[in-house]
Design a protein around this motif. Structure first.
Motif, mmCIF file in Angstrom:
data_model
loop_
_atom_site.group_PDB
_atom_site.id
_atom_site.type_symbol
_atom_site.label_atom_id
_atom_site.label_comp_id
_atom_site.label_asym_id
_atom_site.label_seq_id
_atom_site.Cartn_x
_atom_site.Cartn_y
_atom_site.Cartn_z
ATOM 1 N N ASP A 143 0.585 -1.262 0.125
ATOM 2 C CA ASP A 143 0.045 0.011 -0.055
ATOM 3 C C ASP A 143 0.803 1.333 -0.066
ATOM 4 O OD1 ASP A 143 -2.597 -1.167 -0.099
ATOM 5 O OD2 ASP A 143 -2.802 -1.107 2.124
ATOM 6 N N PRO A 144 0.334 2.421 -0.483
ATOM 7 C CA PRO A 144 1.000 3.590 -0.317
ATOM 8 C C PRO A 144 1.229 4.251 1.023
ATOM 9 C CG PRO A 144 -0.799 3.767 -2.107
ATOM 10 C CD PRO A 144 -0.904 2.469 -1.420
ATOM 11 N N GLN A 145 2.070 5.045 1.237
ATOM 12 C CA GLN A 145 2.290 5.449 2.462
ATOM 13 C C GLN A 145 1.292 5.948 3.235
ATOM 14 O OE1 GLN A 145 5.085 8.422 0.683
ATOM 15 N NE2 GLN A 145 4.228 10.017 2.117
ATOM 16 N N ALA A 146 1.323 5.964 4.599
ATOM 17 C CA ALA A 146 0.105 6.466 5.391
ATOM 18 C C ALA A 146 0.213 7.717 5.833
ATOM 19 C CB ALA A 146 0.195 5.474 6.531
ATOM 20 N N GLN A 147 -1.082 8.277 6.128
ATOM 21 C CA GLN A 147 -1.115 9.527 6.615
ATOM 22 C C GLN A 147 -0.511 9.927 7.926
ATOM 23 O OE1 GLN A 147 -5.113 10.732 7.630
ATOM 24 N NE2 GLN A 147 -5.690 8.582 8.229
ATOM 25 N N SER A 148 -0.256 8.783 8.767
ATOM 26 C CA SER A 148 0.168 9.076 10.070
ATOM 27 C C SER A 148 1.618 8.127 10.164
ATOM 28 C CB SER A 148 -0.737 8.001 11.164
ATOM 29 O OG SER A 148 -0.480 6.775 11.190
ATOM 30 N N SER A 149 2.198 7.870 11.283
ATOM 31 C CA SER A 149 3.414 7.596 11.643
ATOM 32 C C SER A 149 3.823 6.351 11.633
ATOM 33 C CB SER A 149 4.025 8.176 13.065
ATOM 34 O OG SER A 149 3.304 7.461 14.077
ATOM 35 N N VAL A 150 2.851 5.336 11.022
ATOM 36 C CA VAL A 150 3.213 3.961 11.097
ATOM 37 C C VAL A 150 4.196 3.607 9.703
ATOM 38 C CG1 VAL A 150 1.077 3.250 12.143
ATOM 39 C CG2 VAL A 150 0.889 3.550 9.568
ATOM 40 N N ASN A 151 4.555 4.626 8.977
ATOM 41 C CA ASN A 151 5.261 4.314 7.726
ATOM 42 C C ASN A 151 6.754 3.688 8.305
ATOM 43 O OD1 ASN A 151 3.697 5.466 5.309
ATOM 44 N ND2 ASN A 151 3.848 7.452 6.880
ATOM 45 N N PHE A 152 7.218 3.002 7.397
ATOM 46 C CA PHE A 152 8.573 2.381 7.965
ATOM 47 C C PHE A 152 9.652 2.492 6.621
ATOM 48 C CE2 PHE A 152 11.003 -1.856 8.719
ATOM 49 C CZ PHE A 152 12.036 -1.155 9.197
ATOM 50 N N TYR A 153 10.425 3.524 6.872
ATOM 51 C CA TYR A 153 11.470 3.791 5.498
ATOM 52 C C TYR A 153 12.515 2.787 5.628
ATOM 53 C CZ TYR A 153 14.634 6.755 2.884
ATOM 54 O OH TYR A 153 15.427 7.237 1.904
ATOM 55 N N LEU A 154 12.446 1.899 4.853
ATOM 56 C CA LEU A 154 13.186 0.539 4.760
ATOM 57 C C LEU A 154 14.366 0.489 3.913
ATOM 58 C CD1 LEU A 154 13.566 -2.381 5.922
ATOM 59 C CD2 LEU A 154 12.075 -3.175 4.093
ATOM 60 N N THR A 191 5.537 4.328 -1.272
ATOM 61 C CA THR A 191 4.834 3.084 -0.443
ATOM 62 C C THR A 191 5.053 3.413 1.209
ATOM 63 O OG1 THR A 191 6.563 1.520 -0.767
ATOM 64 C CG2 THR A 191 4.916 1.717 -2.383
ATOM 65 N N LEU A 192 4.512 2.512 1.721
ATOM 66 C CA LEU A 192 4.215 2.218 3.311
ATOM 67 C C LEU A 192 6.019 1.865 3.692
ATOM 68 C CD1 LEU A 192 2.250 2.148 5.607
ATOM 69 C CD2 LEU A 192 2.743 -0.435 5.634
ATOM 70 N N LEU A 193 6.773 1.337 3.003
ATOM 71 C CA LEU A 193 7.951 0.925 3.231
ATOM 72 C C LEU A 193 8.957 1.755 2.538
ATOM 73 C CD1 LEU A 193 7.708 -3.116 2.845
ATOM 74 C CD2 LEU A 193 7.411 -1.589 4.775
ATOM 75 N N LYS A 194 8.679 2.762 1.798
ATOM 76 C CA LYS A 194 9.745 3.575 1.207
ATOM 77 C C LYS A 194 8.870 5.133 0.934
ATOM 78 C CE LYS A 194 13.278 2.674 -1.420
ATOM 79 N NZ LYS A 194 14.410 2.667 -0.557
ATOM 80 N N PRO A 195 8.373 5.843 2.234
ATOM 81 C CA PRO A 195 7.622 7.039 1.966
ATOM 82 C C PRO A 195 8.419 8.281 1.652
ATOM 83 C CG PRO A 195 8.191 6.472 4.379
ATOM 84 C CD PRO A 195 8.712 5.361 3.601
ATOM 85 N N LYS A 196 7.898 9.108 0.926
ATOM 86 C CA LYS A 196 8.459 10.412 0.543
ATOM 87 C C LYS A 196 8.520 11.370 1.651
ATOM 88 C CE LYS A 196 6.822 9.736 -4.286
ATOM 89 N NZ LYS A 196 6.297 10.442 -5.387
ATOM 90 N N PHE A 197 9.767 12.015 1.681
ATOM 91 C CA PHE A 197 9.920 13.115 2.739
ATOM 92 C C PHE A 197 8.940 14.088 2.477
ATOM 93 C CE2 PHE A 197 11.783 17.264 3.758
ATOM 94 C CZ PHE A 197 12.175 16.900 5.206
ATOM 95 N N PRO A 198 8.132 14.735 3.628
ATOM 96 C CA PRO A 198 8.474 14.460 4.952
ATOM 97 C C PRO A 198 7.586 13.768 5.973
ATOM 98 C CG PRO A 198 7.484 16.411 4.892
ATOM 99 C CD PRO A 198 7.362 16.022 3.436
#
Length: 622
Positions: free
Chosen positions: A282-293, A332-339
């Motif tokens: 899934d695309p990156q989340a709106q909250s802090s559950v993203n994981f920049y892997l 995505t959730l595992l490589k969200p875009k800054f910030p």
């Protein structure tokens, strides 16, 4: 532009032949130095998260930055690529910003210290260690805000910065950093402990080079990497299929009412190279559950998991990294875009281990497949001003890592109430009660919470916290919505719950991700974690083992029925048990490799009734 190492001795290190016994001695000496790093840290750190629970990860790397011994894989390569400066003898670098070091660390509370090791003017190795700080500033105590939507809300961002220049502490830099956190004393001591651990390992590297010679020390590190490469090459050839294999699992929610979020991975082999592709996540989340892997970090997860399953005697290091290719789509959730916010990344991290276990084990379930249960690293935060007599209304701030049920596995039952990370330990209740205004009134496993199976899942924990002063709590946990799945006939584990009983007797169910919850004196929190999924047919489990679990309060007489076992008067009724098992086998249908429990739509429809909480809404991605 990459960092540049400044050496006063430009004589290159040379690769030479190393006798096998000598290589073994150096390998074990480096392993001991890595253990000594932990010992130094635990004896000098201040916060319970590091000193008592061990939320820290050491490593020793060769001159090129490849980890030769350690716990969390190389982060020096990504750091070096991102750090545009010169590095000299005596320099020690500090950073915590994933976006400034190519995700060498993955959220701001993890402060990483990196130290180049020099001998006679030549750079011969690296030591590094990171630890989870009790606070990093930001919106909430503990610095893992649920509702953060950008990294700017999560506390101070430390770009790669020289904490020491040529051996001299940069006091103004340190004070500026500590001025922005709530637990400055703890952070100061913990940071000093990280530095001391790195220096200790650096001294051991120099001692080994003095004893055996610089070139032999340098070459022995290469031998360690080569040993790992050869072992992992064999494992990949024999356990990773050429035919693609796909698996997906979910993070239950994002703490802001949306979920679940899908993590999807496809695995296959091309020649000697294992490929992991996260397209479809899934695309990156709106909250802090993203994981920049970072891709190398996932390689570390793969190597650590595989080595521990296949042959724990293999030295774990970065030697095999060229044998693995990782593809993670940006945004995505595992490589969200800054910030994008990142602080709550522990939920995706835990889910990755469940996904990885399913991918690796599906081809040989009897030998390698675990159930689900590496599901999260639960956190509890409790903070405020201690109003008890003699405490001078001083600020307190507790950060505690909780434990859940580890999954059933081919080797046996899942451990009860254990950590996602094998090296983590619990904080003794007596310690917590001595230093914080709370009382722990229950600390026990939850009977029947582990999924039934030939090898049952580990039970979750129920911990009851009695708050002795007014304050504020925050909770991070998972597997409250989706189930920890079972495998090859094993049943799902029990989901997690959080219930707050107010001092006036009223009760409320709390979400698994929440912060800013006000608590009053004598309020009681029941913090219940998930149980691991079961492995194998529960009807094949020895009835005597089921009875033993009942006698040890790990299962109930009612729960024994999931195994087809009938217990009367403290003993197994063998005739009734055999009859029940025959009936259950005839009525259950074919055994599936994976038992995920009810479909998502059914879970959503029954969520309020079963959990006391509203079901999360399907995420809307922009």
């Amino acid at each position: 532009m990459a960092a540049k190492i400044i050496e006063t001795n430009n004589t290159p290190l040379t690769k030479v032949e190393v006798e096998g016994v000598t290589a073994d001695i150096i390998e074990n000496a480096l392993k001991n130095a890595r253990i000594e790093m932990d010992a130094v840290l635990f004896r000098t750190a201040m916060s319970p998260g590091i000193r008592e629970q061990g939320d820290c990860f050491p490593m020793i790397a060769n001159k090129q930055g490849k980890m030769v011994v350690g716990q969390f894989g190389s982060f020096i390569g990504p750091f070096m690529d991102a750090y545009d400066a010169e590095i000299e003898e005596g320099d020690i670098i500090l950073t915590n910003d994933p976006y400034m070091c190519n995700a060498a660390v993955s959220h701001l509370p993890d402060w990483i210290v990196l130290m180049p090791v020099f001998k006679d003017g030549r750079h011969i190795a690296w030591t590094a260690m990171f630890g989870h700080m009790s606070d990093n500033g930001g919106m909430v105590p503990g610095s893992i805000p649920i509702k953060a939507t950008t990294v700017y809300q999560e506390g101070i961002r430390i770009p790669p910065t020289k904490l020491y220049k040529k051996g001299e502490l940069q006091s103004d830099v340190l004070e500026l950093i500590l001025h922005n956190v709530r637990t400055s004393q703890w952070n100061r001591f913990d940071l000093n402990a990280l530095v001391a651990a790195c220096r200790t390992a650096g001294r051991r590297c120099v001692e080994m080079a003095n004893r055996f010679g610089d070139d032999i020390f340098y070459s022995a590190m290469d031998i360690m990497l080569e040993r790992n490469f050869n072992a992992m090459k064999f494992i990949i050839q024999n356990f990773i299929p050429e035919e693609p294999r796909t698996f997906e699992d979910y993070i239950c929610d994002d703490g802001m009412g949306m979920g679940p979020y899908k993590i999807k991975c496809k695995m296959w082999r091309e020649g000697d190279v294992a490929i992991f592709d996260f397209a479809g996540t899934d695309p990156q989340a709106q909250s802090s559950v993203n994981f920049y892997l970072n891709e190398d970090m996932f390689k570390m997860f793969f190597g650590s998991f595989t080595i521990n399953v296949v042959d724990p005697q293999i030295v774990f290091n970065d030697g095999f990294y060229d044998l693995v290719e990782v593809r993670i789509p940006e945004g995505t959730l595992l490589k969200p875009k800054f910030p994008a916010a990142l602080s709550g990344r522990t939920h995706a991290l835990g889910r990755l281990f469940d996904v990885l276990g399913a991918l690796l084990g599906a081809g040989a379930p009897e030998q390698m497949l675990n159930a689900a249960g590496f599901s999260d690293s639960p956190h509890l935060f409790y903070s405020g001003y201690d109003s008890r007599e003699g405490k001078n209304n001083e600020w307190f701030q507790l950060f505690q890592i909780g434990f859940g049920g580890v999954p059933g596995r081919p080797a046996g039952d899942g451990p009860d109430g254990h950590s996602l990370w094998p090296g983590f330990t619990n904080v003794p209740n007596e310690f917590i009660e001595s230093y914080f205004p709370l009382r722990i009134e229950r600390y026990e496993t939850i009977p029947d919470s582990g999924g039934a199976g030939l090898h049952r899942g580990g039970n979750g924990l129920s911990v009851a916290y009695r708050f002795l002063v007014d304050g504020e709590i925050a909770i991070h946990d998972e597997r409250w919505f989706t189930y920890p799945w079972g495998v090859i006939g094993g049943q799902v584990g029990l989901r997690s719950t959080k219930k707050l009983v107010r001092s006036d007797g009223s009760e409320e169910w709390l979400p698994s991700k929440c912060d800013g919850i006000k608590v009053k004196t004598d309020d009681l929190l029941y913090f219940n974690t998930w149980g691991g999924g079961g492995w194998g047919d529960p009807l094949a489990r020895d009835a005597a083992l089921v009875l033993a679990d009942v006698n040890r309060n790990l299962a109930t007489i009612e729960g024994a029925l999931d195994y087809g076992v009938i217990i009367k008067d403290g003993a197994v009724d063998e005739a009734a048990t055999e009859q029940l098992r025959v009936e259950m086998r005839e009525s259950r249908g074919d055994i599936q490799t994976f038992n995920f429990g009810p479909p998502i739509d059914e879970i959503r429809a029954n969520c309020k009734q079963e959990t006391g909480l509203d079901a999360p809404e399907t995420p809307i991605f922009r």
